[in-house]
Design an enzyme around this catalytic site. Structure first.
Site, mmCIF file in Angstrom:
data_model
loop_
_atom_site.group_PDB
_atom_site.id
_atom_site.type_symbol
_atom_site.label_atom_id
_atom_site.label_comp_id
_atom_site.label_asym_id
_atom_site.label_seq_id
_atom_site.Cartn_x
_atom_site.Cartn_y
_atom_site.Cartn_z
ATOM 1 N N ASN A 1 5.185 12.462 -4.846
ATOM 2 C CA ASN A 1 6.382 13.305 -4.960
ATOM 3 C C ASN A 1 7.595 12.560 -4.429
ATOM 4 O O ASN A 1 7.496 11.414 -4.001
ATOM 5 C CB ASN A 1 6.150 14.628 -4.226
ATOM 6 N N ASP B 1 -0.507 19.093 -3.048
ATOM 7 C CA ASP B 1 -1.340 20.302 -3.061
ATOM 8 C C ASP B 1 -2.586 20.099 -3.914
ATOM 9 O O ASP B 1 -3.581 20.796 -3.747
ATOM 10 C CB ASP B 1 -0.539 21.481 -3.626
ATOM 11 N N LYS C 1 -9.214 0.820 -14.489
ATOM 12 C CA LYS C 1 -7.946 1.283 -15.043
ATOM 13 C C LYS C 1 -8.175 2.130 -16.293
ATOM 14 O O LYS C 1 -8.981 1.763 -17.154
ATOM 15 C CB LYS C 1 -7.079 0.065 -15.369
ATOM 16 N N ILE D 1 -3.205 21.108 5.567
ATOM 17 C CA ILE D 1 -3.247 20.551 6.925
ATOM 18 C C ILE D 1 -2.572 21.498 7.920
ATOM 19 O O ILE D 1 -3.093 21.783 8.995
ATOM 20 C CB ILE D 1 -2.540 19.175 6.955
ATOM 21 N N PHE E 1 7.278 23.160 7.289
ATOM 22 C CA PHE E 1 8.470 23.043 6.449
ATOM 23 C C PHE E 1 8.213 23.775 5.149
ATOM 24 O O PHE E 1 7.068 23.844 4.691
ATOM 25 C CB PHE E 1 8.798 21.565 6.185
ATOM 26 N N LYS F 1 5.371 31.877 4.142
ATOM 27 C CA LYS F 1 4.584 30.756 4.691
ATOM 28 C C LYS F 1 4.373 30.919 6.190
ATOM 29 O O LYS F 1 3.294 30.636 6.721
ATOM 30 C CB LYS F 1 5.288 29.424 4.407
#
Ligand code: CTP
Length: 405
Positions: free
Chosen positions: A210, A279, A289, A307, A323, A337
């Site tokens: 990300n 996630d 590959k 976690i 966060f 959350k």
């Protein structure tokens, strides 16, 4: 309580029989959390060996007068810059005289002259030498220049006389030194921070990841160090320099981050989960590959372990800060959350817009906790991190007090 966590103490040892106490002093300074670098004068080396002090400080002892070898490793200017405080203990009558005159005739005197960090001396000498007008005048002059004078104590002396001139005991000196530093809001606490993205491999050359740069987490880790905490930073792959004075654990995948965080969490007083943990990860990690074909490709993903929720669920676990990076309904999702993961505090920010967030230099945020809220305007991530650390410490201490019987 570690009163000197992260502090770098340069300990100067000059020629006095009290130098034998320097060994214990080094040990106690380290036990208080300080890094210790010893510089011996020629006189000091007559009373205690560099090897003893080296073994106890875990660093080479500097004791020659500006010799090329020492200068090449860490010169007197670097040593002066390295230190957060300099303590000369024992400080002999001769050393005090040289210091008062501003001499630079040996390594320790040169460092003291070249340094702008707080300087303290712990005089140790025969009581007659201490009461001499020359010594008194030197000490007075040093005090006027801002040098802290710890002691001396009075009592029986090595020479058999009784009077003022004994060096303070090592434990007293450590306490005096602690008083030199304004103690930080997280003084003596263990703080665990996670930062950066994770990478979930698809095959040996590709991964899912990300946009997290790790900047916010790194800024929080640095701010926690500044606030006096002993910090462990568990970091995903980022392009940032390793911060100083903390333990850095580098990981790549969400599973590795989980392992590293859970291993450190039981010791931590606070956990700040600033990492952007994947996630989902590919269900299968190909050993070779993946080759291109003309047909569409479906990647099957499986969830990773959360976690933050796992840390928050630990019995006797740390104060847990999460966060929430959201694109819409920022506060509602963040409050959910806070509740669902049983967090102590959540820091929410909008991502994907002009308001900062991922990859940006600046960030705005809102912190939420049970019964409270505080908004932080758009500002540099370093400044925001310091303000967040102040709030986190406040909430931590408020909860700690509330739990005290
Ligand atoms: N987090 C974590 N482990 C995961 C996923 C997220 O510890 N496997 C933590 C992050 O470090 C962050 C918080 O959870 O502190 C919120 O992350 P975010 O991606 O915003 O939320 P999610 O819980 O993943 O929920 P959603 O993706 O539905 O918003």
């Amino acid at each position: 309580m570690q009163t000197l966590t992260n502090k770098r103490i340069l300990l100067g040892v000059s020629g006095s029989i009290a130098a034998y106490k320097s060994a214990e002093l080094v040990r106690l300074l380290r036990a208080a959390g300080a890094e210790v670098q010893v510089v011996l004068t020629r006189g000091g080396a007559e009373f205690i060996t560099p090897l003893t002090l080296q073994a106890l400080s875990g660093r080479p002892v500097h004791y020659r007068h500006l010799d090329p070898e020492t200068e090449a490793a860490m010169g007197h200017i670097e040593l002066a810059r390295w230190a957060d405080a300099i303590l000369v203990a024992p400080a002999s009558a001769d050393f005090l005289a040289r210091l008062a005159q501003g001499r630079a005739d040996d390594l320790l005197a040169s460092i003291c002259l070249a340094s702008e960090t707080p300087l303290a001396v712990a005089p140790a000498m025969n009581q007659r030498m201490w009461s001499q007008p020359a010594t008194r005048a030197n000490v007075e002059l040093l005090r006027r220049r801002g040098v802290r004078v710890f002691g001396p104590a009075s009592g029986e002396q090595a020479c058999g006389e009784v009077g003022e001139g004994r060096m303070l005991e090592p434990a007293e000196l450590v306490a005096c030194l602690g008083g030199l530093f304004e103690s930080g809001v997280l003084q003596g606490l263990q703080v665990l921070v996670s930062a950066g993205p994770t990478r979930e491999p698809i095959d040996p050359v590709r991964f899912l990841s990300n946009r997290s740069s790790g900047r916010m987490g790194y800024a929080l880790a640095r701010a926690a160090v500044e606030a006096g905490a002993a910090v462990t930073l568990v970091s995903g792959p980022v392009a940032l320099a390793a911060p100083q004075r903390l333990r850095l654990v580098q990981v790549e995948t969400a599973a590795e981050m989980y392992e590293a965080v859970m291993a450190a969490a039981p010791e931590a007083d606070l956990y700040i989960g600033a990492a952007a943990v994947a996630d989902y990860r590919p269900r299968r990690r190909l050993l070779d590959k993946l080759k291109k074909t003309a047909t569409p490709l479906t990647l099957e993903l499986e969830p990773t372990a959360d976690i933050l929720a796992a840390v928050a669920a630990l019995e006797d676990g740390p104060f847990t800060v999460g966060f929430a990076a959201e694109t819409t309904n920022v506060e509602d999702y963040a409050r959910a959350k806070l509740r669902d993961k049983s967090l102590d505090l959540v820091v929410a920010n909008r991502v994907g817009g002009a308001a900062g967030g991922f990859e940006a230099e600046n960030n705005a945020a809102v912190a939420l906790w049970a019964g409270g809220r505080k908004a932080f305007p758009l500002q540099s991530k370093d400044k925001l991190a310091r303000e967040l650390i102040r709030l986190i410490a406040e909430r931590y201490h408020a909860q700690d007090t509330a739990q005290d019987p």
